[in-house]
Scaffold this motif. Structure first.
Motif, PDB file in Angstrom:
ATOM      1  N   VAL A  50       0.901  -1.221   0.103  1.00  0.00           N
ATOM      2  CA  VAL A  50       0.347   0.099  -0.121  1.00  0.00           C
ATOM      3  C   VAL A  50       1.031   1.405  -0.103  1.00  0.00           C
ATOM      4  CG1 VAL A  50      -2.007  -1.050   1.201  1.00  0.00           C
ATOM      5  CG2 VAL A  50      -0.412   0.003   2.506  1.00  0.00           C
ATOM      6  N   ASP A  84     -13.886   2.686   2.667  1.00  0.00           N
ATOM      7  CA  ASP A  84     -12.880   3.029   1.851  1.00  0.00           C
ATOM      8  C   ASP A  84     -12.233   1.615   1.209  1.00  0.00           C
ATOM      9  OD1 ASP A  84      -9.914   2.839   1.990  1.00  0.00           O
ATOM     10  OD2 ASP A  84      -9.090   2.932   4.304  1.00  0.00           O
ATOM     11  N   VAL A  92      -4.717   3.963   6.057  1.00  0.00           N
ATOM     12  CA  VAL A  92      -5.919   4.676   6.419  1.00  0.00           C
ATOM     13  C   VAL A  92      -7.795   4.621   7.476  1.00  0.00           C
ATOM     14  CG1 VAL A  92      -7.480   6.482   5.737  1.00  0.00           C
ATOM     15  CG2 VAL A  92      -4.978   6.036   4.468  1.00  0.00           C
ATOM     16  N   VAL A 108      -9.074  -6.442  -2.832  1.00  0.00           N
ATOM     17  CA  VAL A 108      -9.397  -7.376  -4.002  1.00  0.00           C
ATOM     18  C   VAL A 108      -7.904  -8.439  -3.849  1.00  0.00           C
ATOM     19  CG1 VAL A 108      -7.331  -6.495  -5.186  1.00  0.00           C
ATOM     20  CG2 VAL A 108      -9.172  -7.740  -6.491  1.00  0.00           C
ATOM     21  N   LEU A 130     -11.606  -8.102  -8.562  1.00  0.00           N
ATOM     22  CA  LEU A 130     -11.219  -6.972  -9.766  1.00  0.00           C
ATOM     23  C   LEU A 130     -12.147  -6.050 -10.261  1.00  0.00           C
ATOM     24  CD1 LEU A 130      -8.530  -6.274 -10.290  1.00  0.00           C
ATOM     25  CD2 LEU A 130      -8.037  -7.284 -11.942  1.00  0.00           C
ATOM     26  N   SER A 148      -5.572   6.177  -4.117  1.00  0.00           N
ATOM     27  CA  SER A 148      -4.647   5.239  -4.678  1.00  0.00           C
ATOM     28  C   SER A 148      -4.888   3.899  -4.833  1.00  0.00           C
ATOM     29  CB  SER A 148      -3.354   5.047  -3.875  1.00  0.00           C
ATOM     30  OG  SER A 148      -2.146   4.943  -5.678  1.00  0.00           O
ATOM     31  N   GLY A 210      -4.522  -3.183 -10.884  1.00  0.00           N
ATOM     32  CA  GLY A 210      -4.828  -3.837  -9.653  1.00  0.00           C
ATOM     33  C   GLY A 210      -3.454  -3.878  -9.089  1.00  0.00           C
TER      34      GLY A 210
HETATM   35  C1  SAM Z   1      -1.516   1.416  -3.589  1.00  0.00           C
HETATM   36  S1  SAM Z   1      -2.290   0.458  -2.823  1.00  0.00           S
HETATM   37  C2  SAM Z   1      -3.548   2.115  -1.610  1.00  0.00           C
HETATM   38  C3  SAM Z   1      -3.845   1.408   0.183  1.00  0.00           C
HETATM   39  C4  SAM Z   1      -5.036   2.363   0.565  1.00  0.00           C
HETATM   40  N1  SAM Z   1      -5.943   2.997  -0.283  1.00  0.00           N
HETATM   41  C5  SAM Z   1      -4.624   3.310   1.051  1.00  0.00           C
HETATM   42  O1  SAM Z   1      -4.020   4.221   0.300  1.00  0.00           O
HETATM   43  O2  SAM Z   1      -3.873   2.744   1.580  1.00  0.00           O
HETATM   44  C6  SAM Z   1      -3.474   0.105  -4.089  1.00  0.00           C
HETATM   45  C7  SAM Z   1      -4.809  -0.936  -2.855  1.00  0.00           C
HETATM   46  O3  SAM Z   1      -5.753  -0.585  -3.394  1.00  0.00           O
HETATM   47  C8  SAM Z   1      -6.040  -2.401  -4.173  1.00  0.00           C
HETATM   48  N2  SAM Z   1      -6.664  -2.532  -5.559  1.00  0.00           N
HETATM   49  C9  SAM Z   1      -6.395  -2.430  -6.352  1.00  0.00           C
HETATM   50  N3  SAM Z   1      -7.299  -2.842  -7.505  1.00  0.00           N
HETATM   51  C10 SAM Z   1      -8.509  -3.537  -6.587  1.00  0.00           C
HETATM   52  C11 SAM Z   1     -10.195  -3.428  -6.723  1.00  0.00           C
HETATM   53  N4  SAM Z   1     -10.974  -3.461  -8.027  1.00  0.00           N
HETATM   54  N5  SAM Z   1     -10.959  -3.465  -5.702  1.00  0.00           N
HETATM   55  C12 SAM Z   1     -10.193  -3.475  -4.524  1.00  0.00           C
HETATM   56  N6  SAM Z   1      -9.468  -3.076  -4.595  1.00  0.00           N
HETATM   57  C13 SAM Z   1      -8.323  -2.780  -5.526  1.00  0.00           C
HETATM   58  C14 SAM Z   1      -5.144  -2.340  -4.301  1.00  0.00           C
HETATM   59  O4  SAM Z   1      -4.782  -4.728  -3.568  1.00  0.00           O
HETATM   60  C15 SAM Z   1      -4.452  -2.516  -3.195  1.00  0.00           C
HETATM   61  O5  SAM Z   1      -4.594  -2.372  -1.530  1.00  0.00           O
END
Ligand code: SAM
Length: 256
Positions: A50, A84, A92, A108, A130, A148, A210
């Motif tokens: 993350v 979230d 967060v 995911v 996804l 993000s 993702g």
């Molecule tokens: C860069 S990390 C940011 C995590 C969190 N939002 C933070 O700011 O700490 C991106 C996150 O998005 C999740 N993610 C990516 N594609 C997703 C999807 N289709 N549905 C839910 N989560 C997803 C990833 O698994 C990861 O936990």
């Protein structure tokens, strides 16, 4: 050179495993110790996913800054429920522990969600795929934020998730997302920069959506004309995503 090497891996179908190995190596780098006041720290590999680093001090401070940025843009006293989306290991979400309403998280990544379930008992967490849908009813939330997350999805997935997040928002509810905007221009090659500057969404490494390798860059015109469809565009604060530097903060509202 780095991109050429990544392209070779992509052609060989090895880009996903190679990136996971890279993240594993990053998680072995020593980080600064942190004073923990609240839930425990997640395992280092989950923090890298993350935050791009297993530095505990950064994990905690950036999570707090991201929460504060949300609170600066949305009147939290007026909302009862928050999601979230793409919560990861709760960097967060952990700062919502005193919120009187319902806190939900979704991701995911099964391991991240399992960690959140075990360690952030004030909230409930769901695993999603996804692609949409989410497990929530229509109009369940006053606020959905995705920090993000849209930065790591293909154009098709972004629009599908925008519509799904709109479905679970109440009329008048807010969607807050962070994006790679103008401040990321130096990272783009000449062709990508031309496309960005003409208002096109640019997505790199779309074979691994993702993951943090897949990177999307959002020009303001794309956000306003395409991404915000179905919403009122409230604001774009360049580099306003304080816990996700130097991403832009975008706030949309579902019409009442
Ligand atoms: C860069 S990390 C940011 C995590 C969190 N939002 C933070 O700011 O700490 C991106 C996150 O998005 C999740 N993610 C990516 N594609 C997703 C999807 N289709 N549905 C839910 N989560 C997803 C990833 O698994 C990861 O936990």
């Amino acid at each position: 050179m780095k991109r050429r090497f990544l392209r070779l891996l992509e052609r060989a179908g090895l880009i996903g495993p190679a990136f996971r190995t890279y993240e594993r190596l990053v998680s072995l780098r020593p980080g600064r110790p942190a004073a923990i006041d609240g839930p425990p720290l997640p395992p280092r590999r989950l923090m890298v996913r993350v935050a791009g680093t297993a530095d505990a001090d950064w994990f905690l401070r950036s999570g707090r800054a991201a929460y504060d940025a949300i609170a600066a843009h949305v009147p939290l006293a007026e909302i009862d429920s928050v999601l979230d989306f793409g919560c990861g290991c709760g960097r967060v979400t952990r700062y919502w522990s005193d919120f009187a309403g319902a806190v939900r998280g979704g991701d995911v990544n099964t391991k991240a969600v399992e960690w959140c379930r075990a360690n952030l008992p004030f909230a409930r967490f769901e695993i999603n795929r996804l692609e949409p849908p989410l497990a929530f009813e229509d109009e369940s939330f006053d606020l959905v934020y995705a920090l993000s997350v849209f930065t790591h999805l293909t154009a098709e997935l972004q629009l599908a998730w925008r519509d799904e997040l709109r479905r679970v928002l109440r009329p008048g509810g807010h969607l807050l997302v962070t994006t790679h905007g103008h401040s990321y221009l130096p990272r783009l090659d000449a062709g990508e920069r031309t496309r960005f500057e003409s208002g096109e969404l640019v997505v790199r490494w779309s074979d691994v959506p993702g993951t943090n390798l897949c990177s999307a860059y959002h020009p303001e015109r794309y956000l306003r004309d395409t991404f915000a469809r179905g919403f009122a565009f409230v604001e774009l604060e360049p580099e306003g995503a304080r816990g996700n530097p130097t991403q832009d903060l975008v706030l949309l509202r579902k019409p009442s």
